[in-house]
Design an enzyme around this catalytic site. Structure first.
Site, PDB file in Angstrom:
ATOM      1  N   ASN A 247      16.585  -9.000  21.196  1.00 34.40           N
ATOM      2  CA  ASN A 247      16.014  -8.115  20.175  1.00 34.40           C
ATOM      3  C   ASN A 247      15.803  -6.726  20.774  1.00 34.40           C
ATOM      4  OD1 ASN A 247      13.984  -9.476  21.684  1.00 34.40           O
ATOM      5  ND2 ASN A 247      12.445  -9.123  20.137  1.00 34.40           N
TER       6      ASN A 247
ATOM      7  N   CYS B 124      17.464  -8.111  15.640  1.00 29.24           N
ATOM      8  CA  CYS B 124      17.146  -9.393  16.275  1.00 29.24           C
ATOM      9  C   CYS B 124      18.216  -9.771  17.301  1.00 29.24           C
ATOM     10  CB  CYS B 124      17.074 -10.500  15.232  1.00 29.24           C
ATOM     11  SG  CYS B 124      15.753 -10.318  14.026  1.00 29.24           S
TER      12      CYS B 124
ATOM     13  N   GLU C  43      19.905 -12.515  17.591  1.00 30.69           N
ATOM     14  CA  GLU C  43      21.080 -13.195  17.021  1.00 30.69           C
ATOM     15  C   GLU C  43      22.113 -12.186  16.529  1.00 30.69           C
ATOM     16  OE1 GLU C  43      17.855 -13.730  16.459  1.00 30.69           O
ATOM     17  OE2 GLU C  43      17.492 -15.715  15.613  1.00 30.69           O
TER      18      GLU C  43
HETATM   19  N1  THU Z   1      13.186 -11.949  16.493  1.00 31.12           N
HETATM   20  C1  THU Z   1      14.467 -12.214  16.926  1.00 31.12           C
HETATM   21  O1  THU Z   1      15.088 -11.388  17.623  1.00 31.12           O
HETATM   22  N2  THU Z   1      15.032 -13.398  16.576  1.00 31.12           N
HETATM   23  C2  THU Z   1      14.382 -14.407  15.919  1.00 31.12           C
HETATM   24  O2  THU Z   1      14.956 -15.459  15.698  1.00 31.12           O
HETATM   25  C3  THU Z   1      12.991 -14.221  15.511  1.00 31.12           C
HETATM   26  C4  THU Z   1      12.453 -12.845  15.643  1.00 31.12           C
HETATM   27  C5  THU Z   1      12.552 -10.693  16.929  1.00 31.12           C
HETATM   28  C6  THU Z   1      12.343  -9.647  15.868  1.00 31.12           C
HETATM   29  C7  THU Z   1      11.227  -8.833  16.503  1.00 31.12           C
HETATM   30  O3  THU Z   1      11.787  -7.938  17.467  1.00 31.12           O
HETATM   31  C8  THU Z   1      10.392  -9.885  17.216  1.00 31.12           C
HETATM   32  O4  THU Z   1      11.269 -10.958  17.474  1.00 31.12           O
HETATM   33  C9  THU Z   1       9.259 -10.445  16.405  1.00 31.12           C
HETATM   34  O5  THU Z   1       8.422  -9.472  15.888  1.00 31.12           O
END
Ligand code: THU
Length: 119
Positions: A34, A45, A47
C-alpha cells in the site's frame, strides 16, 4: 513473499502496512504494497499495486494472489475485488490471518454477482 513485501509499505497515515504477491501463469511473481498519500483518495492498496505492476510489465495471466497484514486479518477491499475480477476472474486468493496462516478463497466467492466488462 507477501509477508516480506510489507516492509516496503508507505503508510504514514494508517500505519497499517500491507503486502501482496501475485503469481502469474509463467511463474513470475509481482509484489505490491500500500502506498498512501496526504491527499485523501490517492492512496493505493497492496493488491492493486501488484496487479498494475504486472500488467505494466506485460503480464496478463494471473493464478494466485496473496495478501498479508502484520497483526490483523487481511481481506481485500471492495475496490480491489473489482480490479482483481476484471483482470483475473478465476484467480485464487490467499488472505492472511493474524496467526500467520492464510485463508484460501477465490475472487468469485469474494465478489459474487460481479459487474463485468460489457460486451
Ligand atoms: N489496505 C491494503 O493495501 N490492502 C487490503 O487488503 C486492506 C487495506 C491498505 C489501505 C490503507 O493504506 C491501509 O491498508 C488501511 O487503512
Amino acid at each position: 513473499m507477501a509477508n516480506d513485501a510489507r516492509k516496503n509499505a508507505y503508510c504514514p497515515y494508517s500505519k497499517f502496512p500491507v503486502g501482496a504477491a501475485l503469481l502469474c501463469s509463467d511463474g513470475a511473481v509481482f509484489t505490491g504494497v500500500n502506498v498512501e498519500n496526504a491527499v485523501n483518495g490517492l492512496s493505493i492498496c497492496a493488491e492493486r499495486t501488484a496487479i498494475f505492476k504486472a500488467i505494466s510489465e506485460g503480464h496478463h495471466d494471473f493464478v494466485k494472489l496473496a495478501v498479508s497484514c502484520a497483526s490483523d486479518a487481511c481481506r481485500p477491499c471492495g475496490a480491489c475485488r473489482q480490479v482483481i475480477f476484471e483482470h483475473a476472474p478465476e484467480i485464487e486468493i490467499l488472505m492472511g490471518n493474524p496467526d500467520g496462516s492464510f485463508v484460501r478463497t477465490t475472487i468469485r466467492d469474494l465478489l459474487p454477482e460481479a459487474f463485468e466488462r460489457p460486451g
